[in-house]
Scaffold this active site. Sequence first.
Site, mmCIF file in Angstrom:
data_model
loop_
_atom_site.group_PDB
_atom_site.id
_atom_site.type_symbol
_atom_site.label_atom_id
_atom_site.label_comp_id
_atom_site.label_asym_id
_atom_site.label_seq_id
_atom_site.Cartn_x
_atom_site.Cartn_y
_atom_site.Cartn_z
ATOM 1 N N SER A 79 32.430 -61.567 -29.456
ATOM 2 C CA SER A 79 32.592 -61.199 -30.864
ATOM 3 C C SER A 79 32.323 -59.728 -31.121
ATOM 4 O O SER A 79 32.717 -59.203 -32.157
ATOM 5 C CB SER A 79 31.647 -62.041 -31.730
ATOM 6 O OG SER A 79 30.301 -61.820 -31.364
ATOM 7 N N HIS A 100 38.801 -62.799 -28.971
ATOM 8 C CA HIS A 100 37.724 -63.194 -29.880
ATOM 9 C C HIS A 100 38.224 -64.348 -30.729
ATOM 10 O O HIS A 100 38.993 -64.165 -31.663
ATOM 11 C CB HIS A 100 37.295 -62.012 -30.757
ATOM 12 C CG HIS A 100 36.260 -62.398 -31.771
ATOM 13 N ND1 HIS A 100 36.077 -61.701 -32.945
ATOM 14 C CD2 HIS A 100 35.347 -63.412 -31.799
ATOM 15 C CE1 HIS A 100 35.109 -62.272 -33.648
ATOM 16 N NE2 HIS A 100 34.659 -63.307 -32.971
ATOM 17 N N GLU A 112 41.406 -62.287 -32.304
ATOM 18 C CA GLU A 112 41.493 -60.853 -32.032
ATOM 19 C C GLU A 112 41.740 -60.664 -30.538
ATOM 20 O O GLU A 112 40.960 -61.132 -29.702
ATOM 21 C CB GLU A 112 40.199 -60.147 -32.436
ATOM 22 C CG GLU A 112 39.999 -60.053 -33.935
ATOM 23 C CD GLU A 112 38.683 -59.400 -34.323
ATOM 24 O OE1 GLU A 112 38.638 -58.772 -35.395
ATOM 25 O OE2 GLU A 112 37.696 -59.526 -33.566
ATOM 26 N N ASN A 150 34.390 -58.335 -37.576
ATOM 27 C CA ASN A 150 32.941 -58.171 -37.653
ATOM 28 C C ASN A 150 32.546 -56.758 -38.057
ATOM 29 O O ASN A 150 31.519 -56.556 -38.713
ATOM 30 C CB ASN A 150 32.289 -58.540 -36.319
ATOM 31 C CG ASN A 150 32.169 -60.033 -36.135
ATOM 32 O OD1 ASN A 150 32.256 -60.795 -37.092
ATOM 33 N ND2 ASN A 150 31.968 -60.471 -34.903
#
Length: 378
Positions: A79, A100, A112, A150
Amino acid sequence: LGLSTVDKLLGKARARGILTKVEAREAMDRITPVCEKIPLREGDLVIEAIVERIGAKRSLFAELDGRAPEGVPFATNTSSLSVDSMSVAMKNRGRLGGLHFFNPVHRMELIEVIRAEHTDPAVTQALLDFVRRIGKRAVLCKDSPGFLVNRILVPYLVEAAILWENGHRTEEIDGAMLDFGMPMGPLRLLDEIGLDVSAHVANELKFRLPRLGSPPKLLEQMVERKFLGRKTGSGFYLYGGKRGNKLKANEEANDLRKKRRASRLSKEEMVERMTLVMLNESARCLEEGVVENPEDVDFGMIAGTGWAPFRGGPLRYADSLGLGEVARRTEKLFQKEGDRFEPCNLLINLARGKEAFYRHLHRSIPDFTLIDKERTKS
């Protein structure tokens, strides 16, 4: 544990009519559990999903690199960790990229795809093809701290925690963002992620992104008290009651807060703070080439977080407000609150030129390290 979880998810899909009984059984049959070193003689792609620690991942890929046939691409499910840092001990660093997956994986359509500096273009293409084959949708990201989602989400969650630490009620913070159009309030989201996990990711990104706001020390105290969120039954809210019951704020956690009287912000002011940190970080992701286009940012945030879709995503929303106004408000907060609100150069210069992110779409983004950082007047 892993197989029982898969069996449970397939059972739910069968009950909802998503899969037939035969399709569910065939899906289960495609899984081969092993209790020794994984055989790598067959297969088109190796995906790693071990604990989120760089040392453990680095050691595993160094071993796999020597056992897997040449030409088989590797992917790490991470992540926020650096993909290039994982490949340093590999002989062929080009075979490693990132995938991800977002939780819950069986429901979230976004993945991702991470292209590191050493990732071979053929490996990147193989990962994009894999995402399409499993019915997901990809956003291609550069290997950078937090990648895209994130990177934008963490400043928002940190800002919500700062507002809470300063005395604003749990329900009013979450209620403000629910009214804005988010599917879940930021403090409730922290509970769902887990406060221990959230604090770890925020501190990791803070180390690599100095402008990021520091997570409140109060989060560490909550973790020490085992107020970790839903998984322990208490975090910002209390859990364990019957479904459908309205969640109640955790008053024991509230007692940890500063005793001084907080400056009372209106709902509009709270929304402004929590959204502006996202708009600014979204612009910074575009500026740094984390993704190539505004659509990538907006799709990633809508698909990955449920970001108020009727507002079009953070960059489309910034355009609707006017970048001059966004820059002015962000600069004002920067002067008052510090670095976490410092407007990025792309935002400032587009505002000066009365541009918009989407009108800027097909033009090359200049090197803003060479541009004077004179501020937009507040």
